[in-house]
Design a protein around this motif. Structure first.
Motif, PDB file in Angstrom:
ATOM      1  N   LEU A   9       0.827  -1.209   0.000  1.00  0.00           N
ATOM      2  CA  LEU A   9       0.000   0.000   0.000  1.00  0.00           C
ATOM      3  C   LEU A   9       0.863   1.261   0.000  1.00  0.00           C
ATOM      4  O   LEU A   9       0.526   2.255  -0.661  1.00  0.00           O
ATOM      5  CB  LEU A   9      -0.944  -0.002   1.204  1.00  0.00           C
ATOM      6  CG  LEU A   9      -2.042  -1.063   1.166  1.00  0.00           C
ATOM      7  CD1 LEU A   9      -2.814  -1.086   2.481  1.00  0.00           C
ATOM      8  CD2 LEU A   9      -2.971  -0.833  -0.001  1.00  0.00           C
ATOM      9  N   ILE A  12       2.074   1.746  -3.529  1.00  0.00           N
ATOM     10  CA  ILE A  12       0.997   2.279  -4.363  1.00  0.00           C
ATOM     11  C   ILE A  12       0.842   3.780  -4.127  1.00  0.00           C
ATOM     12  O   ILE A  12       0.676   4.551  -5.078  1.00  0.00           O
ATOM     13  CB  ILE A  12      -0.324   1.528  -4.085  1.00  0.00           C
ATOM     14  CG1 ILE A  12      -0.231   0.102  -4.632  1.00  0.00           C
ATOM     15  CG2 ILE A  12      -1.520   2.264  -4.667  1.00  0.00           C
ATOM     16  CD1 ILE A  12      -1.382  -0.786  -4.225  1.00  0.00           C
ATOM     17  N   ASP A  13       0.919   4.212  -2.858  1.00  0.00           N
ATOM     18  CA  ASP A  13       0.823   5.648  -2.557  1.00  0.00           C
ATOM     19  C   ASP A  13       1.975   6.431  -3.178  1.00  0.00           C
ATOM     20  O   ASP A  13       1.774   7.518  -3.732  1.00  0.00           O
ATOM     21  CB  ASP A  13       0.796   5.877  -1.045  1.00  0.00           C
ATOM     22  CG  ASP A  13      -0.520   5.510  -0.418  1.00  0.00           C
ATOM     23  OD1 ASP A  13      -1.525   5.408  -1.155  1.00  0.00           O
ATOM     24  OD2 ASP A  13      -0.560   5.308   0.814  1.00  0.00           O
ATOM     25  N   PHE A  16       1.403   6.744  -6.880  1.00  0.00           N
ATOM     26  CA  PHE A  16       0.370   7.744  -7.150  1.00  0.00           C
ATOM     27  C   PHE A  16       0.960   9.153  -7.124  1.00  0.00           C
ATOM     28  O   PHE A  16       0.691   9.967  -8.009  1.00  0.00           O
ATOM     29  CB  PHE A  16      -0.774   7.624  -6.140  1.00  0.00           C
ATOM     30  CG  PHE A  16      -1.740   8.768  -6.194  1.00  0.00           C
ATOM     31  CD1 PHE A  16      -2.679   8.840  -7.210  1.00  0.00           C
ATOM     32  CD2 PHE A  16      -1.697   9.778  -5.254  1.00  0.00           C
ATOM     33  CE1 PHE A  16      -3.559   9.911  -7.278  1.00  0.00           C
ATOM     34  CE2 PHE A  16      -2.570  10.845  -5.308  1.00  0.00           C
ATOM     35  CZ  PHE A  16      -3.510  10.909  -6.327  1.00  0.00           C
ATOM     36  N   ILE A  77      -3.518   5.492 -12.803  1.00  0.00           N
ATOM     37  CA  ILE A  77      -4.021   5.834 -11.475  1.00  0.00           C
ATOM     38  C   ILE A  77      -5.244   4.984 -11.137  1.00  0.00           C
ATOM     39  O   ILE A  77      -5.405   4.519 -10.004  1.00  0.00           O
ATOM     40  CB  ILE A  77      -4.335   7.345 -11.386  1.00  0.00           C
ATOM     41  CG1 ILE A  77      -3.034   8.136 -11.367  1.00  0.00           C
ATOM     42  CG2 ILE A  77      -5.174   7.671 -10.155  1.00  0.00           C
ATOM     43  CD1 ILE A  77      -3.218   9.633 -11.429  1.00  0.00           C
ATOM     44  N   PHE A  78      -6.118   4.769 -12.112  1.00  0.00           N
ATOM     45  CA  PHE A  78      -7.272   3.901 -11.906  1.00  0.00           C
ATOM     46  C   PHE A  78      -6.812   2.492 -11.530  1.00  0.00           C
ATOM     47  O   PHE A  78      -7.362   1.865 -10.616  1.00  0.00           O
ATOM     48  CB  PHE A  78      -8.136   3.866 -13.167  1.00  0.00           C
ATOM     49  CG  PHE A  78      -9.344   2.993 -13.054  1.00  0.00           C
ATOM     50  CD1 PHE A  78     -10.459   3.420 -12.358  1.00  0.00           C
ATOM     51  CD2 PHE A  78      -9.361   1.732 -13.628  1.00  0.00           C
ATOM     52  CE1 PHE A  78     -11.578   2.611 -12.235  1.00  0.00           C
ATOM     53  CE2 PHE A  78     -10.464   0.918 -13.513  1.00  0.00           C
ATOM     54  CZ  PHE A  78     -11.572   1.356 -12.814  1.00  0.00           C
ATOM     55  N   LEU A  80      -3.975   1.692 -10.101  1.00  0.00           N
ATOM     56  CA  LEU A  80      -3.410   1.743  -8.753  1.00  0.00           C
ATOM     57  C   LEU A  80      -4.502   1.681  -7.691  1.00  0.00           C
ATOM     58  O   LEU A  80      -4.384   0.954  -6.704  1.00  0.00           O
ATOM     59  CB  LEU A  80      -2.589   3.020  -8.566  1.00  0.00           C
ATOM     60  CG  LEU A  80      -1.229   3.080  -9.235  1.00  0.00           C
ATOM     61  CD1 LEU A  80      -0.610   4.465  -9.042  1.00  0.00           C
ATOM     62  CD2 LEU A  80      -0.310   2.017  -8.689  1.00  0.00           C
ATOM     63  N   TYR A  81      -5.566   2.450  -7.903  1.00  0.00           N
ATOM     64  CA  TYR A  81      -6.664   2.426  -6.934  1.00  0.00           C
ATOM     65  C   TYR A  81      -7.374   1.067  -6.925  1.00  0.00           C
ATOM     66  O   TYR A  81      -7.780   0.591  -5.864  1.00  0.00           O
ATOM     67  CB  TYR A  81      -7.662   3.549  -7.199  1.00  0.00           C
ATOM     68  CG  TYR A  81      -7.244   4.847  -6.569  1.00  0.00           C
ATOM     69  CD1 TYR A  81      -6.975   4.935  -5.214  1.00  0.00           C
ATOM     70  CD2 TYR A  81      -7.121   5.991  -7.323  1.00  0.00           C
ATOM     71  CE1 TYR A  81      -6.582   6.119  -4.637  1.00  0.00           C
ATOM     72  CE2 TYR A  81      -6.726   7.188  -6.762  1.00  0.00           C
ATOM     73  CZ  TYR A  81      -6.463   7.238  -5.408  1.00  0.00           C
ATOM     74  OH  TYR A  81      -6.069   8.420  -4.844  1.00  0.00           O
ATOM     75  N   ALA A  82      -7.520   0.453  -8.078  1.00  0.00           N
ATOM     76  CA  ALA A  82      -8.134  -0.882  -8.125  1.00  0.00           C
ATOM     77  C   ALA A  82      -7.276  -1.882  -7.355  1.00  0.00           C
ATOM     78  O   ALA A  82      -7.798  -2.711  -6.590  1.00  0.00           O
ATOM     79  CB  ALA A  82      -8.319  -1.330  -9.574  1.00  0.00           C
ATOM     80  N   GLU A  84      -5.209  -1.174  -4.924  1.00  0.00           N
ATOM     81  CA  GLU A  84      -5.325  -0.836  -3.505  1.00  0.00           C
ATOM     82  C   GLU A  84      -6.610  -1.397  -2.907  1.00  0.00           C
ATOM     83  O   GLU A  84      -6.610  -1.931  -1.794  1.00  0.00           O
ATOM     84  CB  GLU A  84      -5.272   0.674  -3.317  1.00  0.00           C
ATOM     85  CG  GLU A  84      -5.330   1.107  -1.875  1.00  0.00           C
ATOM     86  CD  GLU A  84      -5.195   2.603  -1.702  1.00  0.00           C
ATOM     87  OE1 GLU A  84      -5.499   3.071  -0.591  1.00  0.00           O
ATOM     88  OE2 GLU A  84      -4.800   3.294  -2.648  1.00  0.00           O
ATOM     89  N   ILE A  85      -7.710  -1.311  -3.627  1.00  0.00           N
ATOM     90  CA  ILE A  85      -8.978  -1.854  -3.151  1.00  0.00           C
ATOM     91  C   ILE A  85      -8.878  -3.362  -2.976  1.00  0.00           C
ATOM     92  O   ILE A  85      -9.342  -3.921  -1.977  1.00  0.00           O
ATOM     93  CB  ILE A  85     -10.118  -1.469  -4.107  1.00  0.00           C
ATOM     94  CG1 ILE A  85     -10.406   0.027  -4.002  1.00  0.00           C
ATOM     95  CG2 ILE A  85     -11.375  -2.280  -3.831  1.00  0.00           C
ATOM     96  CD1 ILE A  85     -11.317   0.559  -5.087  1.00  0.00           C
ATOM     97  N   ARG A  88      -6.748  -4.060   0.156  1.00  0.00           N
ATOM     98  CA  ARG A  88      -7.465  -3.739   1.400  1.00  0.00           C
ATOM     99  C   ARG A  88      -8.612  -4.712   1.678  1.00  0.00           C
ATOM    100  O   ARG A  88      -8.866  -5.059   2.829  1.00  0.00           O
ATOM    101  CB  ARG A  88      -7.995  -2.314   1.354  1.00  0.00           C
ATOM    102  CG  ARG A  88      -6.911  -1.273   1.464  1.00  0.00           C
ATOM    103  CD  ARG A  88      -7.489   0.099   1.704  1.00  0.00           C
ATOM    104  NE  ARG A  88      -6.467   1.119   1.603  1.00  0.00           N
ATOM    105  CZ  ARG A  88      -5.664   1.469   2.600  1.00  0.00           C
ATOM    106  NH1 ARG A  88      -5.793   0.886   3.763  1.00  0.00           N
ATOM    107  NH2 ARG A  88      -4.757   2.404   2.428  1.00  0.00           N
TER     108      ARG A  88
END
Length: 95
Positions: A9, A12-13, A16, A77-78, A80-82, A84-85, A88
């Motif tokens: 995580l 990933i941050d 980003f 970025i999309f 990366l957020y996917a 991360e989800i 988590r």
């Protein structure tokens, strides 16, 4: 295993923020706020390009031609957020 998820995580941050800095710098260079003849600006810009081009290149080959609009950072970025989800939501499976 939580520490591995935390490290992922964090990575990933960091990715980003690197992409966000690249996007903002590209706007500032386009609008002549930053001058590419300055050595520091040139070094940061070329370093970010060398870091991100291997990621953007395959994305650009898949995307249709949109003229001057580059959607590769948005898609990255999309992604990366996917990712991360997914991390988590599955972190409890490793506990």
């Amino acid at each position: 295993m939580n520490s591995i998820a935390d490290i992922l995580l964090l990575a990933i941050d960091i990715a980003f923020w690197i992409v966000l800095i690249h996007i903002i710098m590209s706007w500032l260079i386009t609008f002549n706020v930053l001058n590419m003849s300055q050595p520091l600006v040139y070094q940061i810009w070329s370093g970010l390009n060398r870091l991100l081009e291997p990621i953007y290149g395959p994305i650009r080959r898949v995307l249709p031609n949109t003229g001057g609009l580059d959607l590769a950072p948005l898609i990255f970025i999309f992604g990366l957020y996917a990712l991360e989800i997914v991390i988590r939501n599955n972190i409890l499976a490793f506990a």
